[in-house]
Design a protein around this motif. Structure first.
Motif, PDB file in Angstrom:
ATOM      1  N   VAL A  47      68.467  40.758  49.536  1.00  0.00           N
ATOM      2  CA  VAL A  47      68.398  41.990  49.319  1.00  0.00           C
ATOM      3  C   VAL A  47      69.405  42.722  48.638  1.00  0.00           C
ATOM      4  O   VAL A  47      70.626  42.200  48.384  1.00  0.00           O
ATOM      5  N   THR A  48      69.223  44.252  47.575  1.00  0.00           N
ATOM      6  CA  THR A  48      69.883  45.040  47.033  1.00  0.00           C
ATOM      7  C   THR A  48      69.516  46.130  47.498  1.00  0.00           C
ATOM      8  O   THR A  48      68.273  46.379  47.430  1.00  0.00           O
ATOM      9  N   PRO A  49      70.109  47.043  46.919  1.00  0.00           N
ATOM     10  CA  PRO A  49      70.139  48.539  46.104  1.00  0.00           C
ATOM     11  C   PRO A  49      69.769  48.985  45.023  1.00  0.00           C
ATOM     12  O   PRO A  49      69.624  47.596  44.728  1.00  0.00           O
ATOM     13  N   VAL A  50      68.775  49.206  44.949  1.00  0.00           N
ATOM     14  CA  VAL A  50      68.564  50.282  43.844  1.00  0.00           C
ATOM     15  C   VAL A  50      69.226  50.688  43.025  1.00  0.00           C
ATOM     16  O   VAL A  50      69.496  51.790  43.326  1.00  0.00           O
ATOM     17  N   PHE A  51      69.599  50.141  42.200  1.00  0.00           N
ATOM     18  CA  PHE A  51      70.273  51.275  40.927  1.00  0.00           C
ATOM     19  C   PHE A  51      69.217  51.615  39.235  1.00  0.00           C
ATOM     20  O   PHE A  51      69.484  50.283  39.066  1.00  0.00           O
ATOM     21  N   LYS A  52      69.397  52.340  39.105  1.00  0.00           N
ATOM     22  CA  LYS A  52      68.710  52.681  37.814  1.00  0.00           C
ATOM     23  C   LYS A  52      67.305  51.707  38.061  1.00  0.00           C
ATOM     24  O   LYS A  52      66.986  51.688  37.024  1.00  0.00           O
ATOM     25  N   MET A  77      61.060  27.492  46.717  1.00  0.00           N
ATOM     26  CA  MET A  77      62.083  27.450  48.385  1.00  0.00           C
ATOM     27  C   MET A  77      62.111  29.178  48.482  1.00  0.00           C
ATOM     28  O   MET A  77      61.199  30.033  47.912  1.00  0.00           O
ATOM     29  N   PRO A  78      61.404  28.506  49.667  1.00  0.00           N
ATOM     30  CA  PRO A  78      60.548  30.492  50.660  1.00  0.00           C
ATOM     31  C   PRO A  78      61.404  31.321  50.328  1.00  0.00           C
ATOM     32  O   PRO A  78      62.607  31.116  50.851  1.00  0.00           O
ATOM     33  N   VAL A  79      61.628  32.738  49.463  1.00  0.00           N
ATOM     34  CA  VAL A  79      62.190  33.663  49.604  1.00  0.00           C
ATOM     35  C   VAL A  79      61.657  35.093  50.142  1.00  0.00           C
ATOM     36  O   VAL A  79      60.643  35.244  49.432  1.00  0.00           O
ATOM     37  N   LEU A  80      62.300  36.142  51.001  1.00  0.00           N
ATOM     38  CA  LEU A  80      61.597  37.021  51.122  1.00  0.00           C
ATOM     39  C   LEU A  80      62.295  38.401  50.133  1.00  0.00           C
ATOM     40  O   LEU A  80      64.313  38.294  50.569  1.00  0.00           O
ATOM     41  N   ILE A  81      62.329  39.170  50.096  1.00  0.00           N
ATOM     42  CA  ILE A  81      62.699  39.259  49.029  1.00  0.00           C
ATOM     43  C   ILE A  81      63.137  41.034  49.984  1.00  0.00           C
ATOM     44  O   ILE A  81      61.680  41.416  50.549  1.00  0.00           O
ATOM     45  N   GLY A  82      63.630  42.042  49.813  1.00  0.00           N
ATOM     46  CA  GLY A  82      64.279  42.991  50.244  1.00  0.00           C
ATOM     47  C   GLY A  82      65.085  44.434  49.613  1.00  0.00           C
ATOM     48  O   GLY A  82      65.606  43.436  48.175  1.00  0.00           O
ATOM     49  N   ALA A  83      64.797  45.544  49.814  1.00  0.00           N
ATOM     50  CA  ALA A  83      65.743  46.187  48.205  1.00  0.00           C
ATOM     51  C   ALA A  83      66.085  47.842  49.746  1.00  0.00           C
ATOM     52  O   ALA A  83      64.499  47.688  50.435  1.00  0.00           O
ATOM     53  N   THR A  84      66.602  48.892  48.932  1.00  0.00           N
ATOM     54  CA  THR A  84      66.853  49.672  50.234  1.00  0.00           C
ATOM     55  C   THR A  84      67.127  51.079  48.722  1.00  0.00           C
ATOM     56  O   THR A  84      67.455  50.459  47.620  1.00  0.00           O
ATOM     57  N   ALA A  85      67.023  51.934  49.399  1.00  0.00           N
ATOM     58  CA  ALA A  85      67.002  53.104  48.298  1.00  0.00           C
ATOM     59  C   ALA A  85      66.795  54.267  49.010  1.00  0.00           C
ATOM     60  O   ALA A  85      67.100  54.636  50.431  1.00  0.00           O
ATOM     61  N   THR A  98      65.445  56.894  48.804  1.00  0.00           N
ATOM     62  CA  THR A  98      63.605  57.180  48.824  1.00  0.00           C
ATOM     63  C   THR A  98      62.845  56.435  48.299  1.00  0.00           C
ATOM     64  O   THR A  98      62.839  55.377  47.328  1.00  0.00           O
ATOM     65  N   PRO A  99      61.812  56.625  49.001  1.00  0.00           N
ATOM     66  CA  PRO A  99      60.685  55.678  49.478  1.00  0.00           C
ATOM     67  C   PRO A  99      60.223  55.249  47.764  1.00  0.00           C
ATOM     68  O   PRO A  99      59.452  54.323  47.161  1.00  0.00           O
ATOM     69  N   ARG A 100      60.107  56.117  46.554  1.00  0.00           N
ATOM     70  CA  ARG A 100      59.743  56.629  45.504  1.00  0.00           C
ATOM     71  C   ARG A 100      60.272  55.041  44.982  1.00  0.00           C
ATOM     72  O   ARG A 100      59.442  54.893  43.798  1.00  0.00           O
ATOM     73  N   HIS A 101      60.881  54.571  45.367  1.00  0.00           N
ATOM     74  CA  HIS A 101      61.661  52.869  44.709  1.00  0.00           C
ATOM     75  C   HIS A 101      60.469  51.543  44.977  1.00  0.00           C
ATOM     76  O   HIS A 101      61.458  50.395  44.856  1.00  0.00           O
ATOM     77  N   SER A 102      60.132  52.019  46.530  1.00  0.00           N
ATOM     78  CA  SER A 102      59.551  51.003  46.384  1.00  0.00           C
ATOM     79  C   SER A 102      58.823  49.649  45.714  1.00  0.00           C
ATOM     80  O   SER A 102      58.658  48.983  46.063  1.00  0.00           O
TER      81      SER A 102
END
Length: 236
Positions: free
Chosen positions: A84-89, A111-119, A121-125
Motif C-alpha cells: 500500500v502506498t499514498p498517491v503523490f503526483k 507471489m500473490p500481491v494485493l495492491i492498495g493506495a490512499t489519496a 480524492t477518489p479521482r486518483h483511484s
C-alpha cells in the motif's frame, strides 16, 4: 498450517492512513484464512523506517545492508504480500518505488500481491491499474484482481463501501494463500494463472513454478579472492 503474510506500507506520517489501510486489509485476510481453518502470521514493514537504508542502497550500487537484507529475505519468503502506498503526483511515492527497485528481479515471482493506495480524492483511484499493477506484473508477481483504494472520505463515519472492497480483496488473497499445501498461489489454477508452487526451505530463495524466487542477498557465484585472481601475476 500457518501462512506468512507481509504488509508493506509507504506512508510517511505517523499515524498514517496508508498504514491503517494495510492493517485493515491484513485483519480481513487473517479472519478469512482463519475461516478456512488455518492461521496467519503477519509482518508489517514500514518503509519510512528504511528510508536511509534505501538511499544508501540506491547510491552505493547495492552494497550489503544487514537490515535491508533481512527485509528482502522476509519478503521473498512470504506466502502473500499486501503493498500500500499514498498517491503523490498521480503515482506511488518515490520511497515505495525505491524499495521495489532494490529487490531482486526474481523476489516476487508468482507471489500473490494485493495492491492498495490512499489519496485525498477518489479521482486518483486509477493509480492502482496504471501504476501499481504494471510494477508488480513486471516483477512476475500475481496481482490479485481486486485492489483497494481509499480516499480521505472513506475513513469517515460510513466506511461500509471501503469495508466491502477490503473484504472482497481479502477473500481473493486468502484463497491464494491457502489453496495449496505450500500456501503459495495455488489458486491460480482456478482461473488466474500458473499451477501450485512448492516451497523451498533454504531461506534465501524459494522454488516457484519451476523458477527460483530469489531474495538477492547471497552472492552467486561466490566471489573469487584476489590471491587466486593474481596467482602467477604478483611477481612471486
Amino acid at each position: 498450517m500457518t501462512r506468512h503474510l507481509v504488509v508493506i506500507a509507504a506512508g510517511l506520517s505517523n499515524p498514517s492512513t496508508t498504514s491503517l489501510l494495510g492493517e485493515r486489509i491484513a485483519d480481513a485476510v487473517t479472519a478469512q484464512v482463519g475461516g478456512r481453518g488455518e492461521s496467519v502470521s503477519v509482518e508489517y514493514i514500514e518503509l519510512r523506517d528504511l528510508a536511509v537504508n534505501l538511499a544508501h542502497a540506491m547510491t552505493t550500487g547495492g552494497l550489503p545492508d544487514p537490515v535491508l537484507d533481512q527485509v528482502k529475505r522476509t519478503v521473498s519468503a512470504a506466502d502473500g504480500l499486501i503493498a500500500v502506498t499514498p498517491v503523490f503526483k498521480a503515482s506511488y511515492t518515490g520511497l515505495f518505488k525505491s524499495f521495489f527497485d532494490v529487490l531482486d528481479q526474481d523476489a516476487l515471482v508468482d507471489m500473490p500481491v494485493l495492491i492498495g493506495a490512499t489519496a485525498g480524492t477518489p479521482r486518483h483511484s486509477l493509480v492502482l491499474d496504471y501504476a501499481l499493477r504494471p510494477l508488480f506484473t513486471y516483477m512476475h508477481a500475481t496481482v490479485l484482481p481486486t485492489g483497494v483504494f481509499a480516499a480521505t472520505e472513506d475513513f469517515g463515519a460510513d466506511g461500509s463501501e471501503l469495508e466491502r472492497r477490503i473484504n472482497r480483496a481479502a477473500g481473493e488473497l486468502a484463497t491464494a494463500m491457502v489453496s495449496t499445501q505450500t500456501g503459495v498461489a495455488g489458486f491460480m489454477q482456478e482461473g488466474l494463472g500458473a499451477g501450485p508452487v512448492p516451497a523451498d526451505q533454504g531461506g534465501a530463495s524459494s522454488s516457484v513454478g519451476g523458477a527460483r524466487r530469489q531474495s538477492g542477498t547471497e552472492l552467486k557465484p561466490a566471489v573469487t579472492d584476489f590471491t587466486t585472481l593474481l596467482r602467477g601475476h604478483d611477481g612471486s
